[in-house]
Structures are given as C-alpha cells and as structure tokens.
Motif scaffolding. Structure first.
Motif, mmCIF file in Angstrom:
data_model
loop_
_atom_site.group_PDB
_atom_site.id
_atom_site.type_symbol
_atom_site.label_atom_id
_atom_site.label_comp_id
_atom_site.label_asym_id
_atom_site.label_seq_id
_atom_site.Cartn_x
_atom_site.Cartn_y
_atom_site.Cartn_z
ATOM 1 N N TRP A 101 -3.326 21.045 41.912
ATOM 2 C CA TRP A 101 -2.587 22.139 41.117
ATOM 3 C C TRP A 101 -2.019 23.268 41.596
ATOM 4 O O TRP A 101 -1.155 24.111 40.969
ATOM 5 C CB TRP A 101 -3.100 21.782 39.453
ATOM 6 N N ALA A 110 5.549 23.163 41.222
ATOM 7 C CA ALA A 110 3.927 22.892 39.780
ATOM 8 C C ALA A 110 4.947 22.557 38.593
ATOM 9 O O ALA A 110 4.847 23.539 37.320
ATOM 10 C CB ALA A 110 2.865 23.860 39.649
ATOM 11 N N PRO A 182 -2.868 14.058 37.263
ATOM 12 C CA PRO A 182 -2.981 15.672 35.995
ATOM 13 C C PRO A 182 -3.328 14.826 34.276
ATOM 14 O O PRO A 182 -3.354 16.107 33.684
ATOM 15 C CB PRO A 182 -1.106 15.491 35.941
ATOM 16 N N PHE A 264 0.556 13.906 40.783
ATOM 17 C CA PHE A 264 1.751 15.065 41.168
ATOM 18 C C PHE A 264 3.104 14.084 42.100
ATOM 19 O O PHE A 264 2.213 13.020 42.742
ATOM 20 C CB PHE A 264 0.408 15.545 42.394
#
Length: 334
Positions: A101, A110, A182, A264
C-alpha cells in the motif's frame, strides 16, 4: 582415341566402335546439388527408445476426455490442498500489505480504496461483482478448456500446460510472499463487500473464511486465469466480437478484484508474471507458442475423422480424387 559429343543430359563416348551413354557434367552437378544431405542414423537400443519416447511426449496429440476430466479434477484438488496448507503467517502478511500500500502511494497509484467505495455505493453493481468474483473464475476457465478440446485439439495440451505452469508457480508465490488482501488491512478503510451485502462470494469471507487461506493474495490467479482465457480466445477465435470479449474479460476482472477489496492492482501484476512463466514453459516444451501449433491432430490410429478432415484444405499438389468407372456406369454413359 575417344570422341565425346554432348547430347543434352547425356554424352556419347566411343570406345573401340562401341557407344555408351554417360551422365553429362551439367546433369551430374545438378544432381549433386539437389541430393539430400547425409543424415545421422537414429540411435538404437535403449537410448534410442528413450529419445523416441521423449520426442513423442513433446508432439501435440489429440486429448482424451476421461483423462482430461481426471487430470483437471486432481490438479484443482491438489491446488486447493497446497494453497490452504501454506502457513497463513498473519503478521507477515499484514506487514507485506502495508508495504504494498505504501509503494502504491509513493507511485501515486493507490486507487483501490476509491474504487472500492465508489462501486460499493451502487448496490446492484457491487452485488453483481461479488457473484462475478465467486463464479466466473471457474466457469469461464472450464468453458475455454472445453472449447479448446472440441475445436482446437492440436493446441489443447500446450494451452493447458500454460494454465498448469501458471498455477504451479503461483503456489510458490503464496508460500514465499504471504499477503493480506486490502479488506483485511489494519487501519485501512476498505469495505468487505461480501460481508456487508451478505452475498455468497469470496471463499475468504463470511462462513467460508476458515476453509481458505485468507493471506494468499499475491499473485492474483483471478487475473492469471482470466488473462489466459482472454489471450486464448483472442488468438484463436474467428469472430471479431468473440475476440473483443476475450480482451474485455481480464480487464473487467481487474476492476472486480479491486472493487471488492480482494486484491491490490500489484497482485494483478504478479498474476501476469506467472502467466508469462507459463507461456515460457509451454514454448520450451512444444517448441512453439500454443496458437502456432496445428489446429487438428490425428487420433490414436493416425487418422482424422471425416468431420475434421472436411475442414482441412486439400494440398495443391494433391489431385482431386475421381470415382472409378464401373461397367454399369460406362454402359450408361456416366
């Protein structure tokens, strides 16, 4: 005394009143240029048999239905067993997620949290994506395998090897790099859409969370498998609409895995790298990329079925067969 007179492709030489025909120098030179190069005799004995067997294994063959069903069932069972047997390593997986992240933030890419919240605000859309994530991963992949089996048997084994090699190297990634998705990050604001909307979705959410390793997010096999499907369809399908859908499928899958907070976007990059490895393995083994191999291959008896042979163009050097005339047809003027 000898008198030699060139005569086209031969020369006539007189020897004491006798004449013999010998090849002319021009014909002899032409014959030497077109003569096949000497070949190394095949190896004999046990070594020769092993080499012949090895070459046979690398040749495209017509797949057998019962073997393919058994192979796919056993392979998926082993995949699930190994993936879920990998130690979860929760603490390390969470640290890796924080690093991913942070890396995405440093690149200014992001965007997962924004997509997750935006799509979640449209209930029917996020619920559809939950079911998409849970089902199409398997349905489309099996559908493409069936299509290959029926319509491209000569390319089936090589394309299947790409899928298997991709999945095998992904298992190594799960073991070496545990990663939390996430939605499980500490201190993040991601929404677990399956839990929120109480839909049957990810095996890592809700009542299924104890049946699957929740910290095996890198690489994303949703991307690896969907891109395998998309590239296969794009390379082999004839209809333009099918080729377009082939490219749209992995693209939409990327949106789904991000919107549902299961991966991600860097997990997708990992899936692509695994797929590239799979294609490399298939290329080395078969000596060509799958879509460049012959579409049809002979059956175990070395012949094509009538249906498949009818679809193959006749070589230009092969004459069109004519039925032999029978006495009856001759009398009737046929």
């Amino acid at each position: 005394m000898e008198d030699s007179v060139p005569m086209g492709e031969t020369q006539v030489t007189s020897h004491e009143g006798r004449s013999t025909a010998d090849p002319s120098p021009i014909a002899a030179r032409a014959a030497s240029e077109t003569a096949p190069a000497p070949t190394t005799p095949p190896a004999s004995g046990k070594t020769g048999r092993l080499l012949a067997r090895f070459r046979a294994l690398r040749m495209p063959r017509r797949p057998r239905l019962w073997f393919e069903i058994l192979l796919i069932a056993v392979s998926y069972w082993l995949y699930s067993l190994v993936r879920n047997a990998v130690p979860e390593q929760k603490a390390q997986a969470l640290r890796n997620a924080d690093w991913i992240w942070s890396a995405e933030k440093s690149m200014g890419l992001a965007f997962e949290e924004t997509v997750n919240h935006a799509v979640n605000s449209v209930t029917w859309l996020i619920v559809s994506m939950n079911y998409y994530y849970a089902t199409l991963h398997f349905v489309v992949t099996i559908g493409v395998l069936i299509w290959l089996f029926r319509r491209h048997p000569g390319r089936y084994a090589a394309t299947r090897l790409v899928l298997f090699a991709t999945t095998a190297v992904a298992l190594l990634g799960y073991y070496l790099y545990p990663l939390a998705p996430p939605r499980l990050m500490n201190g993040a604001n991601f929404i677990d859409t399956v839990l929120l909307h109480e839909t049957w979705g990810s095996m890592a959410s809700g009542n299924f969370k104890n049946m699957s390793n929740q910290y095996a997010a890198m690489p994303s096999m949703h991307i690896g498998w969907s891109l395998w499907c998309g590239l296969t369809i794009f390379a082999l399908a004839r209809a333009p609409w099918a080729r377009i859908l082939g490219l749209l499928y992995p693209t939409l899958t990327l949106v789904v895995i991000v919107a549902t907070a299961n991966h991600f976007w860097l997990d997708a990059v990992g899936g692509m790298a695994c797929l590239a490895f799979g294609y490399g393995v298939s290329r080395v083994w078969y000596g060509s990329l799958p879509h460049r191999l012959p579409k049809w291959v002979p059956d175990r008896r070395g012949r094509l079925t009538a249906l498949r042979a009818a679809r193959l163009p006749r070589p230009a050097s092969e004459p069109v067969p004519h039925p032999e005339k029978t006495p009856e047809s001759s009398r009737s003027g046929a």
